[in-house]
Design a protein around this motif. Structure first.
Motif, PDB file in Angstrom:
ATOM      1  N   ASP A   1       0.830  -1.203   0.000  1.00  0.00           N
ATOM      2  CA  ASP A   1       0.000   0.000   0.000  1.00  0.00           C
ATOM      3  C   ASP A   1       0.862   1.249   0.000  1.00  0.00           C
TER       4      ASP A   1
ATOM      5  N   ASP B   1       2.343   1.764  -3.405  1.00  0.00           N
ATOM      6  CA  ASP B   1       1.298   2.246  -4.311  1.00  0.00           C
ATOM      7  C   ASP B   1       0.990   3.709  -4.051  1.00  0.00           C
ATOM      8  N   GLU B   2       0.904   4.073  -2.787  1.00  0.00           N
ATOM      9  CA  GLU B   2       0.605   5.455  -2.416  1.00  0.00           C
ATOM     10  C   GLU B   2       1.709   6.394  -2.900  1.00  0.00           C
TER      11      GLU B   2
ATOM     12  N   ARG C   1       3.815   5.871  -5.387  1.00  0.00           N
ATOM     13  CA  ARG C   1       3.764   5.909  -6.843  1.00  0.00           C
ATOM     14  C   ARG C   1       2.658   6.857  -7.311  1.00  0.00           C
ATOM     15  N   ASP C   2       1.490   6.784  -6.670  1.00  0.00           N
ATOM     16  CA  ASP C   2       0.371   7.655  -7.037  1.00  0.00           C
ATOM     17  C   ASP C   2       0.718   9.123  -6.807  1.00  0.00           C
ATOM     18  N   ARG C   3       1.413   9.397  -5.711  1.00  0.00           N
ATOM     19  CA  ARG C   3       1.808  10.786  -5.436  1.00  0.00           C
ATOM     20  C   ARG C   3       2.765  11.303  -6.499  1.00  0.00           C
TER      21      ARG C   3
ATOM     22  N   ILE D   1       2.984  10.293  -9.607  1.00  0.00           N
ATOM     23  CA  ILE D   1       2.191  10.473 -10.829  1.00  0.00           C
ATOM     24  C   ILE D   1       1.403  11.774 -10.748  1.00  0.00           C
ATOM     25  N   GLN D   2       0.763  12.034  -9.608  1.00  0.00           N
ATOM     26  CA  GLN D   2      -0.027  13.254  -9.440  1.00  0.00           C
ATOM     27  C   GLN D   2       0.858  14.495  -9.516  1.00  0.00           C
TER      28      GLN D   2
END
Length: 78
Positions: A58, A61-62, A64-66, A68-69
């Protein structure tokens, strides 16, 4: 036995004599080490440094998402 001077005050803060305080501190340390070894944590990592094994995926993933954002926001700004 030689005890560093900066350790004397914290060891005797509760009023115990130095030999008694050193004995108690060493026993507590050895007891904690034995419990850590029995729990499979021979190096005993402080709780604030422990890796949350259940959330390891998690967290990745978190992060990686940050990233990307953030990249998306930077591209919009240009």
């Amino acid at each position: 036995m030689v005890v560093a001077s900066d350790l004397v005050q914290p060891l005797t803060a509760n009023g115990a004599e130095l030999p008694t305080a050193v004995d108690a501190a060493l026993r507590a340390y050895l007891d904690a080490q034995a419990k850590a070894l029995a729990a499979g944590e021979p190096e005993r990592i402080p709780f604030w440094l422990r890796r949350d094994v259940e959330r390891a995926g998690d967290l990745e993933d978190e992060l990686r998402d940050r990233v990307i954002q953030r990249r998306a926001a930077e591209e919009e700004a240009h």
